[in-house]
Design an enzyme around this catalytic site. Structure first.
Site, PDB file in Angstrom:
ATOM      1  N   HIS A 187       0.820  -1.209   0.000  1.00 56.06           N
ATOM      2  CA  HIS A 187       0.000   0.000   0.000  1.00 56.06           C
ATOM      3  C   HIS A 187       0.852   1.256   0.000  1.00 56.06           C
ATOM      4  CE1 HIS A 187      -4.040  -1.980   1.171  1.00 56.06           C
ATOM      5  NE2 HIS A 187      -3.879  -1.851  -0.129  1.00 56.06           N
ATOM      6  N   ASP A 200     -15.334  12.128 -38.366  1.00 59.14           N
ATOM      7  CA  ASP A 200     -16.258  11.836 -39.460  1.00 59.14           C
ATOM      8  C   ASP A 200     -15.619  12.097 -40.815  1.00 59.14           C
ATOM      9  OD1 ASP A 200     -18.636  10.757 -38.440  1.00 59.14           O
ATOM     10  OD2 ASP A 200     -19.103  12.678 -37.500  1.00 59.14           O
ATOM     11  N   CYS A 217     -11.628  20.040 -34.435  1.00 57.62           N
ATOM     12  CA  CYS A 217     -12.158  19.581 -33.151  1.00 57.62           C
ATOM     13  C   CYS A 217     -12.257  18.054 -33.112  1.00 57.62           C
ATOM     14  CB  CYS A 217     -13.499  20.220 -32.845  1.00 57.62           C
ATOM     15  SG  CYS A 217     -14.772  19.795 -34.043  1.00 57.62           S
ATOM     16  N   GLU A 254     -17.149  17.875 -41.920  1.00 56.31           N
ATOM     17  CA  GLU A 254     -17.070  16.442 -41.600  1.00 56.31           C
ATOM     18  C   GLU A 254     -17.304  15.576 -42.828  1.00 56.31           C
ATOM     19  OE1 GLU A 254     -18.631  15.671 -37.296  1.00 56.31           O
ATOM     20  OE2 GLU A 254     -20.070  16.970 -38.301  1.00 56.31           O
TER      21      GLU A 254
END
Ligand code: PEP
Ligand code: MG
Length: 825
Positions: free
Chosen positions: A452, A710, A757, A686
């Site tokens: 841990h 796209d 974008c 796109e």
């Protein structure tokens, strides 16, 4: 069924499956869903369900809800190769579980170090029956937070293999890890391609080969015999195809579990250095401090049974409250560890053993040690290194409770500035008490990389070596040492040359980090001064807040569809305005580009029925949907126009193929604003049509923003959602780059700026090419902002232009990537 809510089975960063670096999940071969990059170590049930399968290796589980939804949760990627190490299953197939019930505990640290990724897809495998109406992505989720909402599709019968199989074949499965998630996805994909009902059987009843969950439920291991059977027109071909796929078509390395980390070979350790095991990488130079833990002295005899009992009960209650309180205030692994300690402290067996020793006349402190230490020793002696590391937690609890009972203030350690802390062992509570601002590194004689303390150190980015052995005792307190935790050594008396080399490396790395994060708030410019707007893609106000903290200069794409998908009716104007306003407020004066609803056959909303389409990607989606539902468009524009201040907001239209679509949106906007034109209206590029016709669009649009996701699928005629072509779907294909260049050129003819974008903007190899092509705005994933900003800062725009020209002349995407790697050197 109205809807079925699923709750996060893990805490962590929830993201889209697109972000999972594995085509099986990113391309939805097993189904659609979400992914969580975990920060915790326990998988809980996302809803009430029955367990269908738990993979013997514990890394994947499938569940079926009463409504019939089938879910697959796959902890990490390629974790099958861990062969069960680091996974503890808490349920078995056939169990009925309730929402929130722990299902699997896993060693997150180990997965992070040894698997390809820890990101955990949560997938609806019978997407033919259920639609995901809402999913929470791009946000930190706590276990149990809502993460997906499913709605049932129209019910239809599942084909079942009836009558005599027209073809069967029995084969021995050569796959080294058997039929786990990846092969199951491939088999289902192939089986679906035939006009036949195909089944697979191991020992008992056959399951549909088109069902990945069914295939997983067979628990097929390496060298198991399976029978493939099919009925229907293409039965024979289907059986052969599935058999061939299993026998020869799935390439998997035996990929043995990576060995537990060992110290580096002596030849890799500089002369005079001490070798250790990397628990958290990093290089540090610092001053040695030391903290050794000695047993606290306890009196064997008590001062009366009743008094000791009372003291014990009171100390347990106080420590338990402290641990629970600290856990509530903590997050990530620290919270998990504190929770684990609190749970251990309420272990009845342990408490009863201690109480029995008190009843025998011992002091509470002595009784507690007598109860807990044998448990710790047993864990240590058990031969399982991971369990042995958990023994430290018991020692920690032993010490903390005894300190309370004895009234000892376990004083922390005052560290010198830039300390390298040496310890024989360090307990989690001691680590938590350290002043991390003064701690440069940790070197521990014992311990392991999954203790841990190691996990806590890694989470806080403290370079840490463990298992350095007794040689560490000789290192002088106050001396200046080098800790190269990544390379696995500590140098107690470095030569001036070694020191100079390490100092140069430390300062280069620190400069890079500091530039990326501390300068993330600076205005983004290239090395030769060109202004590039660096924005972030957001889906919510929380995203925007996170993006701003990472230095985003605005939001270049607000995906408004997230607001529309989570419901049975469209959001009204007031609700939309409130949502957009929250994003505006989070951006605190920075620009916001709001994309109009981008919804379609692949992202359906129940209140906007879209007929089943042969090719949804070529059907009613993006601007086509809002033009088909004018009230939706009008309400959304009204909602945006009501935001204050409006001046920083721009509107962007998705999936534009021609100027006429833009003009129709422009007409509605003009009507609502009285022709004021006080809010910019841009288009997403796109489609190849939009890219080639960018000059025509730019005559009517205020800006252009390229959606490379796209644009790539439409340019290359490769479906974003089709795994068979996913490998070649690369936005760095020269054809896509040429269209980006055309878009910029068309925009510039009309004095319009062009941004990107799509996800290419977040790809460090693509950024120099995009800027070289003339892109002046990038909208990237919020987490990528500091890195991309730093990259732009070091970029010379004239060199980027030459580089982009060379990229356009490359024959294919692979060649562009090679060129981009060269350029990055
Ligand atoms: C794109 O297509 O690049 C884009 C940003 O839009 P989405 O990914 O939401 O389709
Ligand atoms: Mg798009």
């Amino acid at each position: 069924m109205a809807s079925l809510s699923l709750y996060a089975p893990l805490e962590g960063w929830a993201c889209s499956l697109d972000e999972v670096p594995d085509a099986v999940f990113a391309e939805r071969m097993l189904g659609d869903g979400v992914a969580i990059d975990p920060t915790g170590d326990t998988l809980i049930a996302p809803c009430d369900a029955r367990i269908v399968t738990v993979q013997p290796t514990g890394h994947a589980i499938t569940l079926r809800t009463a409504e019939g939804a089938e879910l697959l949760i796959h902890i990490g990627l390629d974790t099958v190769a861990l062969k069960g190490e680091g996974f503890e299953t808490l349920v078995v197939a056939g169990d009925t579980v309730t929402r929130g019930q722990p299902l699997i505990r896993f060693d997150l640290d180990r997965i992070v170090r040894e698997a390809r990724a820890a990101v955990t897809p949560i997938v609806v495998t019978n997407g033919d029956r259920f639609t995901i109406a809402h999913r929470a992505t791009g946000a930190i989720v706590a276990s149990g937070d809502p993460v997906m909402t499913l709605t049932a599709r129209e019910a239809h019968a599942q084909p079942v293999a009836g009558g005599c199989p027209a073809a069967t074949r029995t084969i021995v499965v050569p796959l080294p890890h058997g039929i786990h998630a990846r092969p199951a996805a491939r088999i289902a994909e192939v089986a679906r391609g035939f006009d036949a009902v195909v089944t697979l059987a191991k020992d008992g009843a056959p399951v549909a080969a088109t069902s990945p969950v069914g295939l997983l439920s067979l628990i097929v291991a390496h060298n198991d015999r399976v029978t493939i059977a099919a009925t229907g027109a293409q039965a024979e071909a289907a059986v052969e195809a599935v058999a061939e796929l299993i026998l020869h078509g799935i390439k998997e390395d035996a990929a043995p579990t990576p060995p537990r980390p060992t110290p580096p070979a002596p030849r890799d350790v500089p002369a005079g250095a001490i070798a250790g095991v990397t628990a958290a990488p990093g290089l540090a130079i610092g001053t040695v401090a030391r903290w050794d833990v000695h047993d606290l002295d306890v009196p064997p005899e008590g001062c009366g049974i009743a008094a000791e009992e009372a003291a014990f009960t009171q100390a347990c209650a106080a420590l338990s409250a402290e641990l629970t309180g600290k856990a509530a205030a903590a997050s990530g692994p620290m919270r998990a560890i504190l929770d684990a300690h609190a749970a251990m402290l309420s272990d009845d067996a342990l408490l009863n053993t201690a109480r029995a020793a008190i009843a025998d006349g011992h002091s509470a402190a002595y009784a507690w040690r007598a109860a807990i230490r044998p448990q710790a020793d047993a864990l240590r002696a058990g031969g399982d290194p991971r369990l042995a590391e958990r023994a430290d937690d018991m020692r920690d609890l032993e010490r903390q409770l005894i300190a309370r009972l004895m009234g000892i203030e376990d004083a922390g350690l005052t560290l010198p500035e830039g300390a390298i802390l040496l310890a024989e062992d360090l307990l989690p509570s001691q680590f938590m008490a350290l002043d991390l601002d003064r701690l440069a590194g940790l070197a521990i004689m014992r311990g392991g990389p999954t203790s841990h303390v190691s996990i806590l150190a890694a989470a806080r980015g403290v370079p840490t070596l463990v298992a350095l052995g007794d040689a560490l005792r000789a290192v002088a307190i106050g001396s200046r040492v080098i800790l190269d935790a990544g390379a696995g050594w500590l140098h107690p008396v470095p030569s001036p040359e070694t020191l100079a080399d390490a100092e140069a490396r430390v300062s280069a790395a620190a400069t890079r980090r500091a530039e990326a994060f501390a300068r993330a708030g600076e205005e983004c410019r290239t090395a030769d001064g060109a202004r590039i707007e660096l924005f972030a893609n957001c889906g919510s106000a929380a995203d925007a807040d996170y993006a701003v903290r990472n230095g985003a200069e605005g939001c270049g794409l607000l995906r408004t569809e997230l607001l529309f998908l989570d419901r049975d009716t469209a959001p009204d104007v007031a609700e939309q305005t409130a949502d957009y306003q929250a994003v505006v407020d989070a951006l605190d004066g920075r620009p916001l580009i709001i994309r109009l609803l981008d919804i379609g056959g692949d992202k359906p909303a129940p209140y906007l029925p879209i007929e089943g389409e042969e090719n949804p990607a070529l059907g009613l989606r993006g601007v086509r949907v809002v033009l088909a539902h004018p009230h939706i468009l009008e309400d959304q524009l009204k909602a945006i126009l009501a935001v204050r201040p409006l001046g920083r907001c721009r509107i962007m239209v998705p999936m534009i193929a021609g100027v006429d679509e833009l003009l129709k949106v422009r007409a509605v906007l003009d009507r609502l604003t009285g022709g004021a034109r006080d809010v910019e209206l841009g288009v997403m590029v796109e489609t190849p049509a939009a890219a080639i016709g960018a000059d025509l669009l730019a005559a009517e649009a205020d800006f252009l923003s390229i959606g490379t996701n796209d644009l790539t699928q439409y340019t290359l005629a490769m479906d974003r959602g089709n795994a068979a072509v996913a490998g070649a779907l690369d936005g760095l294909h020269p054809a896509v780059l040429r269209l980006i260049g055309e878009t910029v050129r068309g925009g510039a003819l009309r004095h319009r700026w062009t941004g990107v974008c799509g996800s290419l903007a977040s790809d460090p190899l693509a950024v120099p090419i995009l800027l070289g092509l003339g892109v002046t705005e990038l909208s990237v994933a919020p987490a990528a902002v500091p890195e991309i900003k730093a990259l732009v800062r070091d970029l010379d725009l004239s060199a980027a232009r030459d580089h982009a020209r060379a990229a356009l002349a490359c024959p294919d995407a692979a060649a562009v990537r090679r060129l981009a790697r060269e350029f990055a050197r």
